[in-house]
Design a protein around this motif. Structure first.
Motif, short mmCIF file in Angstrom:
data_model
loop_
_atom_site.label_atom_id
_atom_site.label_comp_id
_atom_site.label_asym_id
_atom_site.label_seq_id
_atom_site.Cartn_x
_atom_site.Cartn_y
_atom_site.Cartn_z
N ILE A 172 81.20 149.09 25.92
CA ILE A 172 82.61 149.27 26.26
C ILE A 172 83.31 149.94 25.09
CG2 ILE A 172 84.74 148.10 26.90
CD1 ILE A 172 82.95 145.79 27.94
N ILE A 173 84.02 151.03 25.37
CA ILE A 173 84.74 151.79 24.35
C ILE A 173 86.23 151.67 24.64
CG2 ILE A 173 84.97 154.03 23.22
CD1 ILE A 173 82.05 153.09 23.33
N THR A 174 87.03 151.26 23.66
CA THR A 174 88.48 151.19 23.81
C THR A 174 89.11 151.97 22.67
OG1 THR A 174 88.25 148.97 24.71
CG2 THR A 174 90.45 149.65 24.08
N VAL A 175 90.00 152.90 23.02
CA VAL A 175 90.72 153.69 22.02
C VAL A 175 92.13 153.13 21.94
CG1 VAL A 175 91.44 156.00 21.33
CG2 VAL A 175 89.35 155.70 22.65
N THR A 176 92.57 152.77 20.72
CA THR A 176 93.89 152.16 20.54
C THR A 176 94.66 152.91 19.45
OG1 THR A 176 93.20 150.62 18.80
CG2 THR A 176 92.90 149.89 21.06
#
Length: 147
Positions: free
Chosen positions: A48-52
């Motif tokens: 899972i990749i999350t960009v914040t």
């Protein structure tokens, strides 16, 4: 028949029933975020990749499962690479992201390939941090049972 004077205005039923409508509010513009964070959670079953942004507010996210990989293929390095590219392309296009700090968690196969995908998209990597939790022996064991 009596004629009305020309300068008076008569109110008809349809005009009286009109209600003033509020103008629809326009869509707020997208935030421009130059520097952000990429959180990679790599397990054996999925990546899972999350960009914040710098404060942790999500800009975009993607996973191997969301990109059509199913079953054991979700845990592969190639699936992690595709997921990372998709999440980063959205963040770059919609928010103008150009430099990130990478935080990697987990021990899956997608760890390295997801990091490589960040640089392949054309985003500068400022730092890479491993935040995988490490077991420390657990809590104190319960005492022996007394007779």
């Amino acid at each position: 028949m009596v004629e009305e004077p020309k300068d008076t205005v008569s109110t008809t039923a349809p005009e009286a029933a009109k209600v003033e409508t509020k103008k629809a509010k326009g869509k707020k513009g997208k935030r421009v975020v130059n520097a952000g964070q990429v959180h990679i959670q790599a397990t054996f079953n999925n990546t899972i990749i999350t960009v914040t942004d710098k404060t942790g507010g999500a800009l975009s996210a993607s996973s191997a499962g969301a990109n059509g990989f199913r079953g054991s293929k979700k845990g592969t390095a190639y699936a992690a690479q595709i997921a990372a590219e998709k999440a980063l392309e959205i963040a770059k296009r919609e928010h103008g992201l150009n430099s990130v700090d990478v935080y990697v968690s987990g021990i899956g196969l997608g760890r390295d390939s997801a990091i490589r995908a960040v640089s392949n998209v054309g985003i500068k990597i400022d730092s890479i941090t491993d935040v995988t939790p490490i077991a420390h022996g657990g809590v104190r064991p319960k005492g022996e049972r007394k007779p």
